[in-house]
Design an enzyme around this catalytic site. Structure first.
Site, PDB file in Angstrom:
ATOM      1  N   LYS A  46     -24.174  23.993  30.282  1.00 12.59           N
ATOM      2  CA  LYS A  46     -24.466  24.808  29.100  1.00 12.59           C
ATOM      3  C   LYS A  46     -25.957  24.741  28.826  1.00 12.59           C
ATOM      4  CE  LYS A  46     -22.884  27.742  26.259  1.00 12.59           C
ATOM      5  NZ  LYS A  46     -22.235  28.961  26.776  1.00 12.59           N
ATOM      6  N   SER A  52     -19.005  33.118  27.862  1.00 17.16           N
ATOM      7  CA  SER A  52     -19.056  32.264  26.678  1.00 17.16           C
ATOM      8  C   SER A  52     -18.237  32.908  25.555  1.00 17.16           C
ATOM      9  CB  SER A  52     -20.507  32.011  26.271  1.00 17.16           C
ATOM     10  OG  SER A  52     -20.619  30.765  25.615  1.00 17.16           O
TER      11      SER A  52
END
Length: 588
Positions: free
Chosen positions: A194, A387
């Protein structure tokens, strides 16, 4: 002084823009008045001209969009071209006997690989009619050539160029800038992949981010190479070598390696078109653009009670009701409306989003879950559905993505800035505060965070990640442990996501609609309805024109710093915990 000069120049530019906008407004009113009663007619022996050079390819533009695609563009610039309108026109051209072929200009089109693939597939279908596709441009970007390669014949200006040397994804890092101005970012995240926060804390990609970027970029490039090799009748190995070593460096190289048929000037291309149409040397070439031809297409099953709602979700995910993005209130309402409409038999959510607010994603997820209880729900992933874009897709019965769609990135982060050094030391500004409790000035940007504050935020991030994992696990019928193996914020292509159970079927929007139609057993008796409802075309035009001109003024004045400015502007939208892409991926 240079900065102040730039600011003054921007102010003057915006003032001039306002005056020009007023003049343009009244000018366009005159054009509309003169052409409002225009009736589209189609001559025999007509060519559909798709001028996409410099256009931004989006899901949809106004049904009454300004005509684009004729020889020349009086408005210039990078106006948008809508996928839905383009595909509608190409389908009409395929079956309309008066259309003899397509003249394609795609050189510097601005589009992602998945949307290019979808449009490319539509052109492949058109070729089944036996009609020709002829492409020409002065220069081709990587995406423009990828799309043009579907043509039967490709021509290039003798002084032109083709950018066919593989794909690249560049990240702008702001750590050095923040250090100079006295801003200290504090990041919270879950998952080693991430990396959306990396531009604020690093000077180059982390090993994990570089690994995932290389992995998905290579897959996307291979999809392009395979398609081009097939269309141009070349072996995959030779095409890979041409691409890898950038063997096309001069216009002549494009002919040598069979990327184009011939080097010609545009007037010579027009002569080729006349020859195909059986016209004399001085005859005008009958052409029609996508907007006009699309208006002649008959709407399928206009009165059918079997309706499939296609909800177009494009942009970042934010809370509230905001135009131009996926705002939670607006899209939750659209999904709810489709759920409660008895004539809507199935729902297709078309997602083009890098993610955004996890709270806004949760609101949309809830409506998708409720809709799934009463009717089939499908997701069609476009260029990117990652996401938060994956979060809102997770409840679907079936997820469809293109092989080169960018998806996954299941992870979240938080971002906070300590500006104490900037305001105290750089600007000479100090602050003082009175509180009634230990955390009354929670996360005050004018001081460093306490360990208690850091613990609270990190716990919130970890809880949010577990919630994200559970949403995906529930929607995909996977265990949380299995989801975590492909999560950690890692980005995948559609190909890679399908191998890992995150995608069910490879294909585009039409594939998804066909699956929904089969599910409701409608046969050919169904009608597709697109949501949200569009603004009047003139209102949309003025908004787009305003945005484009303001952006160009800023870009001209800020030069190389424009990218930095855009990144800083984007940070202002990061409200609350975020579920968004590792970085803004721009493939070129």
């Amino acid at each position: 002084m240079k900065f102040l000069g730039n600011v003054l120049a921007v102010i003057v530019g915006l003032f001039v823009f306002t005056i020009l906008s007023i003049l343009l407004f009244f000018g366009l009113i005159g054009i509309i008045a003169a052409s409002g009663e225009k009736e589209v007619s189609l001559e025999d022996n007509t060519v559909l001209h798709l001028n996409l050079n410099g256009r931004v390819l989006v899901e949809r533009t106004s049904e009454d969009d300004l005509n684009f695609g004729q020889f020349g563009n009086p408005f210039g610039g990078s106006m948008q071209a809508g996928m839905i309108n383009l595909k509608k026109a190409i389908r009409e051209a395929k079956t309309n006997e008066k259309i003899k072929g397509i003249y394609l200009n795609t050189g510097l089109i601005l589009a992602g690989q998945a949307n290019l693939l979808e449009l490319r597939e539509e052109l492949e279908s058109f070729k089944e009619s036996g009609k020709f596709i002829l492409a020409y441009d002065e220069a081709y970007g990587e995406g423009g050539y990828y799309l043009a390669s579907v043509a039967d014949e490709i021509y290039l200006n003798p002084m032109g160029a083709i950018d066919f040397n593989g794909l690249a994804s560049e990240v702008i890092f702001l750590k050095g800038f923040f250090e100079k101005v006295g801003i200290k970012p504090v990041v919270f995240r879950v998952g080693e992949f991430k990396s959306a926060v990396e531009p604020y804390i690093l000077e180059k990609m982390s090993p994990e981010n570089r690994l995932q970027t290389e992995y998905f970029l290579e897959d996307i490039n291979q999809e392009m190479i395979k398609a081009v090799a097939y269309s141009r009748g070349l072996s995959l190995d030779s095409m890979a070598t041409i691409n890898d070593q950038m063997l096309v460096r001069e216009a002549e190289d494009a002919v040598t390696y069979n990327l184009v048929n011939r080097l010609t000037y545009e007037d010579e291309v027009h002569a080729i078109l006349r020859e195909k149409l059986g016209l004399d040397e001085d005859d005008d070439i009958p052409t029609i653009n996508a907007t006009d031809l699309g208006s002649l297409a008959k709407t399928k099953n206009l009165t059918s009670k079997n309706r499939i709602a296609v909800i177009l979700a494009e942009g970042e995910i934010v809370s509230g009701s905001v135009d131009g993005v996926i705002s939670s209130d607006k899209f939750a309402k659209e999904i709810r409306k489709a759920r409660k409409d008895d004539d809507i038999k199935a729902i297709v959510l078309r997602v083009n989003s890098p993610g955004g607010s996890i709270l806004a994603s949760e609101v949309i997820w809830r409506e998708m879950s409720e809709a799934k209880k009463v009717k089939p729900v499908y997701v069609s992933m476009g260029e990117v559905a990652a996401s938060g874009g994956y979060y809102i897709s997770a409840p679907a019965d079936t997820i469809v993505a293109q092989p080169n769609t960018i998806t996954g990135s299941i992870g979240i982060f938080g971002l906070w800035f300590n500006v104490q050094e900037l305001i105290n030391d750089k600007l000479g500004v100090t602050t003082d505060v009175v509180t009634t409790g230990e955390l009354s000035d929670f996360m005050n940007v004018a001081r460093p965070l306490t360990e208690v504050e850091k613990t609270i935020v990190q716990k919130s991030i970890e809880d949010g990640y577990e919630k994200f994992i559970s949403r995906v696990a529930e929607g995909r019928n996977m265990s949380p442990e299995a989801v975590k193996e492909v999560a950690s914020g890692r980005v995948w292509t559609g190909n890679q996501a399908k191998e890992r159970g995150l995608v069910d079927v490879l294909g585009g929007l039409d594939t998804t609609i066909d699956l929904a139609a089969k599910r409701i057993e409608a046969g050919d008796d169904y009608r597709v309805i697109y949501y949200p409802q569009q603004k009047p075309w003139f209102e949309k035009l003025m908004e787009d024109f305003s945005d484009n001109v303001e952006a160009r003024i800023l870009q001209a004045q800020l030069g190389e710093y424009y990218g930095l400015y855009k990144n800083l502007e984007k940070v202002k939208t990061y409200q609350g915990i975020q579920a968004r892409m590792p970085q803004e991926i721009k493939i070129k």
